[in-house]
Design a protein around this motif. Sequence first.
Motif, PDB file in Angstrom:
ATOM      1  N   UNK A 246     -23.953  33.853  46.574  1.00  0.00           N
ATOM      2  CA  UNK A 246     -24.137  35.224  46.083  1.00  0.00           C
ATOM      3  C   UNK A 246     -23.856  35.385  44.589  1.00  0.00           C
ATOM      4  N   UNK A 247     -23.219  34.398  43.974  1.00  0.00           N
ATOM      5  CA  UNK A 247     -22.811  34.515  42.567  1.00  0.00           C
ATOM      6  C   UNK A 247     -23.708  33.707  41.645  1.00  0.00           C
ATOM      7  N   UNK A 248     -23.922  32.438  41.962  1.00  0.00           N
ATOM      8  CA  UNK A 248     -24.681  31.546  41.080  1.00  0.00           C
ATOM      9  C   UNK A 248     -25.781  30.858  41.893  1.00  0.00           C
ATOM     10  N   UNK A 249     -26.963  31.457  41.897  1.00  0.00           N
ATOM     11  CA  UNK A 249     -28.079  30.867  42.640  1.00  0.00           C
ATOM     12  C   UNK A 249     -28.499  29.525  42.053  1.00  0.00           C
ATOM     13  N   UNK A 250     -28.365  29.383  40.736  1.00  0.00           N
ATOM     14  CA  UNK A 250     -28.807  28.164  40.064  1.00  0.00           C
ATOM     15  C   UNK A 250     -27.690  27.622  39.188  1.00  0.00           C
ATOM     16  N   UNK A 251     -27.440  26.333  39.324  1.00  0.00           N
ATOM     17  CA  UNK A 251     -26.490  25.652  38.456  1.00  0.00           C
ATOM     18  C   UNK A 251     -27.190  24.467  37.792  1.00  0.00           C
ATOM     19  N   UNK A 252     -26.913  24.294  36.512  1.00  0.00           N
ATOM     20  CA  UNK A 252     -27.470  23.188  35.735  1.00  0.00           C
ATOM     21  C   UNK A 252     -26.325  22.241  35.401  1.00  0.00           C
TER      22      UNK A 252
END
Length: 347
Positions: A246-252
């Motif tokens: 719910x907070x960070x849909x995508x992380x790099x």
Amino acid sequence: MTDGVALIGFGYWGPNLARNLQAHAGPRWRYLVELSPERRAKATGLYPGVTVTDDLAEVLADPSVSAVVVATPAATHAPLTRRLLEAGKHVLVEKPLALSTPDAIDLAVRADDSGLTLMVGHTFEYVPAVRRMRELVEDGSIGDLLYLHSQRLNLGRIQSDINAFWSIGPHDVSIANYLVGQRPQWAAAEGARFLNASVEDVTFVTVGYPDGVLAHMHVSWLDPSKTRRTTVVGSKQMLVYDDMDPVAKLRVFDKGADRVFEDEYGGWQYKLRDGVIQTPALEEVEPLAAELRHFLHCVDTGARPRTDGWNGVDVVAVLEAVNASLRAGGAQVAVRAPLVAAAGGGA
């Protein structure tokens, strides 16, 4: 401006489409076709301004209806879409486009020949996180694309007419095709039938793309946790899209293994890189709303849909190859889709 719009189906996915039609098509949404009396009664109560009927012929014969959204069982997609195209209607049909590649090709050709919009509901290609992933792949941020893997797991919505991969796997195939940007060449699959002797409820699928890029997909409707995750591994960076976060849909992830020098025995030494993790800012939008607005825009303007009929053909061709591989004990099976120079499928 789009003329009248109709929705066929108010079962599993239909209520979500109905809600978005009410919000984004407004008074242009004129019909809802549903065979179940109970569902028709529910729809009538929710949408009193819409004509709720069990008579598809009424919609087909109404010249004020120019566009139709199809949300019915998978086996009905091809015959319904064919009837609608023959009646001169633009069509948005839920995935999969058809249950065979020849049927999917026939629909894509019919739409092109008649100048009609045919769009497939590959909703995840309208997800901001997935679109950002494509940008990072295309602009070289991740380096060379090496491989992808995805998990689409759940405990529930068990079907008996199609297997788990045909039911929910099209999402992962469309995501992989979209991110790789090339057409798949082969598929290999293994699966098991734990709940139903006729269809697989769990599958492990590998799809091969040009330049040695692989996509591995684990799909199951018999799993304790709902998981919707896609990982992209590049030579410079790695990406993780978690639709359940719910907070960070995508992380790099600035992570990787860099080859630094050749030792005296001819072997390469590697330096592991474990850098920062970024969470890109993403547009706040409901993907289904974006998909529906895109369909209405294409109908209004004649623009080519991002997920057009040929996009649907490519996905169905993978699904058929997966079925063939399951029957062949996991052997690699060529993905047989025509090399058609379609004008669509753009970003």
